[in-house]
Design a protein around this motif. Structure first.
Motif, PDB file in Angstrom:
ATOM      1  N   LYS A  77      -5.707 -41.394  89.654  1.00 54.57           N
ATOM      2  CA  LYS A  77      -5.536 -41.378  91.107  1.00 54.57           C
ATOM      3  C   LYS A  77      -6.210 -40.134  91.653  1.00 54.57           C
ATOM      4  O   LYS A  77      -6.249 -39.094  91.003  1.00 54.57           O
ATOM      5  N   ASP A  78      -6.745 -40.258  92.864  1.00 57.85           N
ATOM      6  CA  ASP A  78      -7.451 -39.154  93.501  1.00 57.85           C
ATOM      7  C   ASP A  78      -6.438 -38.205  94.145  1.00 57.85           C
ATOM      8  O   ASP A  78      -6.352 -38.091  95.360  1.00 57.85           O
ATOM      9  N   ASN A  79      -5.664 -37.533  93.294  1.00 55.78           N
ATOM     10  CA  ASN A  79      -4.669 -36.566  93.748  1.00 55.78           C
ATOM     11  C   ASN A  79      -4.976 -35.213  93.123  1.00 55.78           C
ATOM     12  O   ASN A  79      -5.404 -35.138  91.962  1.00 55.78           O
ATOM     13  N   THR A  80      -4.707 -34.158  93.849  1.00 58.00           N
ATOM     14  CA  THR A  80      -4.950 -32.813  93.356  1.00 58.00           C
ATOM     15  C   THR A  80      -4.188 -32.559  92.058  1.00 58.00           C
ATOM     16  O   THR A  80      -2.996 -32.833  91.967  1.00 58.00           O
ATOM     17  N   PRO A 105     -14.451 -40.664  93.586  1.00 52.72           N
ATOM     18  CA  PRO A 105     -13.315 -41.566  93.806  1.00 52.72           C
ATOM     19  C   PRO A 105     -13.626 -42.660  94.828  1.00 52.72           C
ATOM     20  O   PRO A 105     -14.244 -42.405  95.860  1.00 52.72           O
ATOM     21  N   THR A 106     -13.207 -43.873  94.502  1.00 52.98           N
ATOM     22  CA  THR A 106     -13.274 -44.991  95.439  1.00 52.98           C
ATOM     23  C   THR A 106     -11.932 -45.694  95.404  1.00 52.98           C
ATOM     24  O   THR A 106     -11.301 -45.797  94.340  1.00 52.98           O
ATOM     25  N   ASN A 107     -11.485 -46.148  96.544  1.00 52.58           N
ATOM     26  CA  ASN A 107     -10.189 -46.828  96.652  1.00 52.58           C
ATOM     27  C   ASN A 107      -9.053 -45.987  96.069  1.00 52.58           C
ATOM     28  O   ASN A 107      -8.115 -46.518  95.471  1.00 52.58           O
ATOM     29  N   GLY A 108      -9.175 -44.662  96.186  1.00 52.52           N
ATOM     30  CA  GLY A 108      -8.101 -43.780  95.766  1.00 52.52           C
ATOM     31  C   GLY A 108      -8.052 -43.475  94.282  1.00 52.52           C
ATOM     32  O   GLY A 108      -7.115 -42.829  93.816  1.00 52.52           O
ATOM     33  N   CYS A 109      -9.063 -43.926  93.514  1.00 51.89           N
ATOM     34  CA  CYS A 109      -9.078 -43.667  92.067  1.00 51.89           C
ATOM     35  C   CYS A 109     -10.469 -43.237  91.622  1.00 51.89           C
ATOM     36  O   CYS A 109     -11.472 -43.601  92.240  1.00 51.89           O
ATOM     37  N   GLY A 137      -0.152 -39.893  87.929  1.00 49.58           N
ATOM     38  CA  GLY A 137      -1.474 -40.090  88.515  1.00 49.58           C
ATOM     39  C   GLY A 137      -2.459 -40.771  87.578  1.00 49.58           C
ATOM     40  O   GLY A 137      -3.560 -41.127  87.989  1.00 49.58           O
TER      41      GLY A 137
END
Length: 146
Positions: A77-80, A105-109, A137
């Motif tokens: 997942k595109d999380n810090t 990242p695309t679509n949050g991943c 994540g």
């Protein structure tokens, strides 16, 4: 007409000592044990001119069969901090990270491939993968090659 170069794999104990010392000096510079050519050549006991004469012709052979290099594929997942947490799991397990490639990242991943040398694992490969999968994540983790 260009001369064709041939390569041979030769045991280090069959080589003239100068070749082994040139390879050692190159290794010392790559690892930071020596900051300059002069320092490296002094430590291994050869002249700078001998080093420059052979430096492009001497390469150590990396026996891939002796190593355990595995490439992992992860969807994160595109999380810090997610990638940092995954890398921490690898470090704790005793794996040595060789390469990391991450897509935008695309679509949050983001897709991430991690190549690691795993001969020093303190646990099983299955445990490493389970620990990575348990990181908050991580959407998916699998072995791509190895």
């Amino acid at each position: 007409m260009a001369r064709e170069i041939k390569y041979y794999i030769v045991a280090a104990n069959a080589l003239p000592e100068i070749f082994v010392k040139v390879a050692e000096a190159k290794r010392m510079m790559q690892t930071g044990e020596a900051d300059t050519v002069g320092a490296a050549t002094k430590q291994v006991g050869i002249s700078r001119s001998a080093f420059y004469k052979y430096k492009d012709a001497v390469q150590p052979f990396n026996d891939m069969k002796a190593e355990h290099i595995i490439t992992f594929y992860c969807m994160l997942k595109d999380n810090t901090g997610v990638l940092s947490s995954v890398l921490s799991v690898f470090a704790t397990s005793g794996a040595n990270i060789l390469t990391i490639n991450q897509s935008i990242p695309t679509n949050g991943c983001a897709a991430v491939t991690i190549s690691a040398e795993t001969s020093g694992l303190a646990e099983t490969l299955e445990k490493l993968m389970a620990d990575v999968a348990a990181v908050d994540g991580v959407v998916r983790v699998e072995v791509l090659a190895g």
